[in-house]
Design a protein around this motif. Structure first.
Motif, short mmCIF file in Angstrom:
data_model
loop_
_atom_site.label_atom_id
_atom_site.label_comp_id
_atom_site.label_asym_id
_atom_site.label_seq_id
_atom_site.Cartn_x
_atom_site.Cartn_y
_atom_site.Cartn_z
N THR A 119 0.83 -1.21 0.00
CA THR A 119 0.00 0.00 0.00
C THR A 119 0.86 1.26 0.00
O THR A 119 0.38 2.34 0.31
CB THR A 119 -0.95 0.03 1.21
OG1 THR A 119 -0.19 0.13 2.42
CG2 THR A 119 -1.84 -1.20 1.25
N LEU A 156 -1.87 3.20 -6.19
CA LEU A 156 -1.86 1.75 -6.08
C LEU A 156 -2.34 1.12 -7.37
O LEU A 156 -3.30 1.61 -7.99
CB LEU A 156 -2.75 1.29 -4.92
CG LEU A 156 -2.44 1.88 -3.54
CD1 LEU A 156 -3.41 1.35 -2.50
CD2 LEU A 156 -1.01 1.60 -3.13
N VAL A 192 -7.39 -3.38 -4.68
CA VAL A 192 -7.10 -2.76 -3.38
C VAL A 192 -8.10 -3.33 -2.38
O VAL A 192 -9.29 -3.00 -2.42
CB VAL A 192 -7.20 -1.24 -3.43
CG1 VAL A 192 -6.90 -0.64 -2.05
CG2 VAL A 192 -6.26 -0.67 -4.48
N THR A 200 -7.28 -3.69 1.13
CA THR A 200 -6.88 -3.38 2.50
C THR A 200 -8.01 -2.66 3.21
O THR A 200 -8.52 -1.65 2.71
CB THR A 200 -5.62 -2.50 2.51
OG1 THR A 200 -4.57 -3.17 1.82
CG2 THR A 200 -5.18 -2.21 3.94
N LEU A 243 -9.42 1.70 3.58
CA LEU A 243 -8.95 2.58 2.52
C LEU A 243 -10.09 2.92 1.56
O LEU A 243 -10.91 2.07 1.21
CB LEU A 243 -7.81 1.92 1.72
CG LEU A 243 -6.55 1.56 2.49
CD1 LEU A 243 -5.47 1.07 1.52
CD2 LEU A 243 -6.04 2.72 3.32
N THR A 265 -10.84 4.54 -2.34
CA THR A 265 -10.10 4.58 -3.61
C THR A 265 -10.86 5.32 -4.69
O THR A 265 -12.09 5.43 -4.64
CB THR A 265 -9.80 3.15 -4.13
OG1 THR A 265 -11.05 2.47 -4.37
CG2 THR A 265 -8.98 2.36 -3.14
#
Length: 285
Positions: free
Chosen positions: A129, A142, A146, A148, A151, A153
């Motif tokens: 990340t 990134l 994604v 994680t 987070l 985005t």
């Protein structure tokens, strides 16, 4: 015993230094006090965070998972105390490699012109990340999925995949390559911050040998030395020219998504402006 911020700071220092002694020196504390803080935290969580059975101190799987949560908590606390200066503190933008490719310099130049009161700092951090989950940056570029937790985005664009092969090898003479062309060679994989995995290949033509590295520089060196071939994205060819590595279009690989990501809680106040400008520079806003 209640857990306080000092317990988290001690744990993070131990995690980063891989040593109680170095962590204590960094924090200006005694070694026993850091050890007690770490033990108290483990007792409170009822899990073992640090493996002390080896010559080199290492985090357990639970420790690695808790490290990211602790970093976010400490960063949020520090930002809350510094609320009066938040609008003017630097906006740290992380990336693992290649940043925004050809859009990187235009973004930095336009940000400096349009937001002179908030410096935009570009930081390369070899991490999946790019330091975002650990609180080292405020936003990150990134590539790929994604997943994680915590987070948010924004998809900026997608970019084509490319093959990276030794410049003195037979594949370098080809105008373009397919996934099957790479399958017979050892595949160099950046397992720390890279995008490519064996799942890029269909099972029937998947490479059977791999060489693992931890960053883009070692990835390039391994390919240039003839240890294997690699797959990446077009920005890598633009941002990481290497005389020992030849890049060729990878005709049958899917394009890779490029996201701007940030923490969904306690974001830097200028993140929204960064998202808007990145979309404009990339031609999607």
């Amino acid at each position: 015993m209640s857990i306080e911020l000092r317990h988290l700071r001690c744990f993070l220092a131990v995690a980063e230094e891989s040593s109680v002694t170095r962590a204590a020196a960094r924090l200006g504390l005694t070694q026993p006090s850091v050890s007690r803080a770490l033990a108290a935290l483990e007792q409170h969580l009822a899990v073992r965070l640090v493996d002390r059975s080896t010559h080199h101190l290492e985090l357990t799987a639970e420790g690695r998972a808790f490290r990211d949560k602790a970093a976010v908590a400490v960063t949020a606390f520090d930002e809350a105390l510094d609320a009066g200066r938040l609008p003017h503190r630097p906006l740290r933008l992380g990336h693992a490699w290649s940043a925004l490719g050809p859009y990187t310099t235009p973004l930095l130049r336009r940000w400096r012109s349009e937001h002179p009161d908030t410096a935009l700092e570009l930081l390369r951090i070899d991490d999946r990340t790019a330091g975002l989950a650990r609180g080292e940056v405020d936003a990150a570029v990134l590539r790929g999925p994604v997943d994680t937790p915590g987070l948010a985005t924004e998809l900026l664009f997608t970019e084509p995949r490319i093959a990276a092969v030794p410049s003195d090898g037979p594949l370098a003479a080809r105008a373009s390559l397919a996934l099957a062309d790479l399958a017979a060679c050892p595949l160099v994989l950046n397992t720390v911050s890279g995008l490519t995995t064996l799942d890029l290949w269909p099972p029937e033509i998947r490479p059977t040998a791999t060489v693992t590295v931890a960053n883009t520089d070692d990835w390039l060196t391994a390919i240039a030395a003839g240890r294997g071939v690699g797959a990446s994205v077009a920005s890598t060819a633009q941002m990481h020219a290497h005389r020992g590595v030849t890049y060729r279009p990878l005709s049958d690989a899917p394009h890779a998504p490029v996201f701007l990501a940030w923490r969904s809680t306690s974001p830097h106040p200028a993140v929204r402006q960064l998202v808007a400008l990145a979309r404009k520079v990339a031609g999607t806003g």
